[in-house]
Motif scaffolding. Structure first.
Motif, short mmCIF file in Angstrom:
data_model
loop_
_atom_site.label_atom_id
_atom_site.label_comp_id
_atom_site.label_asym_id
_atom_site.label_seq_id
_atom_site.Cartn_x
_atom_site.Cartn_y
_atom_site.Cartn_z
N LEU A 171 36.56 40.58 34.58
CA LEU A 171 36.77 39.55 33.44
C LEU A 171 38.20 38.76 33.67
N LYS A 172 39.13 39.77 33.94
CA LYS A 172 40.56 38.96 33.98
C LYS A 172 40.46 38.27 35.17
N LYS A 173 39.78 38.52 36.29
CA LYS A 173 40.05 37.66 37.48
C LYS A 173 39.07 36.40 37.19
N HIS A 174 37.90 36.51 36.65
CA HIS A 174 36.87 35.29 36.69
C HIS A 174 36.77 34.88 35.21
N GLY A 175 37.13 35.55 34.08
CA GLY A 175 36.80 34.92 32.76
C GLY A 175 35.26 35.38 32.44
#
Length: 273
Positions: A171-175
């Motif tokens: 999620l840090k990478k994509h949101g």
């Protein structure tokens, strides 16, 4: 982390059976396939259906409210969600252990065509390398929703951290968001035992990992745990929100109010960074 978790796999059949007593598409065909092709010796309880239906439909509602159409479902089991949503145009990736994933591919090939947007990956949710395999199917510029219905409850808190950190990194990478019912606190088990007196005893014969000591104490415990991973937002929803949407009451001919305390104490959390 490299421990074999296949002992959890039979629980996927435990939850597949009660879904037959709902109006969720494909579930009767799925269980009929499982009953013919899998020889798991498990005790089944159709009266689990209202709980299973509520969590399934609440997660769907929260997913649709997020407007995110890239999905990773961990420990997807034999749920029809991936089949249904990939047919709606969602980019859907399922990850589960090898035996379940093989069965899932075979059963879907038998009951329907696997959509191009549904990808089934054999993998261990504690191991970050498998998330890389899943990530190659996602558009890097779009958010992701991670879903799981039956995974964390069978893990120790150390193991839960592995999963949570892997989800955080994705999620840090994509949101996006993490939508899970697996953080339901201990109090729920008390209500489950009252409503379904033999269920947890029977589940203990399926897997040794159905341990009360590995459950969250309360909402604050959940929020503290997630904050330590890096998640700053934890939004809580209760199964009871779906009470009027449950068809299993009518199908099973049971009194709706019998399940109120159970549905009030079971939760789905929407978690984000």
């Amino acid at each position: 982390m490299l421990e074999n978790f296949e002992s959890i796999s039979p629980t996927a059949i435990v939850t597949a059976y009660p879904r037959m007593f709902t109006d969720i598409p494909y579930e009767k065909a799925i269980y009929e396939w499982l009953s013919k092709n899998c020889n798991e010796d498990v005790k089944l309880d159709k009266y689990l259906a209202p709980e299973i239906e509520a969590r399934y439909k609440l997660i769907n509602k929260l997913l649709e409210n997020s407007n995110i159409t890239q999905i990773l479902e961990l420990a997807a089991g034999y749920s029809s969600r991936g089949l249904i949503y990939s047919k709606k145009g969602y980019n859907y990736v399922e990850m589960d252990l090898e035996n379940v994933s093989k069965n899932k591919i075979n059963l879907l090939n038998d009951i329907d065509d696997i959509p191009d947007d549904l990808h089934i990956i054999a993998g261990n949710a504690l191991n970050g390398e498998y998330y890389k395999k899943c990530d190659k199917y996602f558009n890097k510029d779009k958010e992701i929703a991670v879903i799981n219905e039956g995974l964390l409850r069978y893990l120790t808190f150390e193991e839960k951290e592995y999963v949570a950190k892997n989800v955080y990194n994705l999620l840090k990478k994509h949101g996006g968001v993490w939508i899970t019912c697996d953080v339901t606190p201990k109090k729920f088990i008390e209500k489950q035992d009252e409503c379904l007196p033999n269920f947890n005893d029977n589940l203990n014969t399926v897997t040794s990992r159905n341990n009360l000591k590995d459950r969250f104490e309360d909402i604050n415990h959940i929020k503290d745990f997630m904050k330590n991973i890096g998640f700053n937002n934890v939004e809580i929803h209760k199964f009871i929100e779906m009470k009027d949407k449950l068809k299993s009451f009518e199908i099973l001919n049971v009194e709706k109010n019998k399940y109120d305390e159970l549905l009030e104490n079971a939760i789905v959390a929407v978690i984000s960074i």
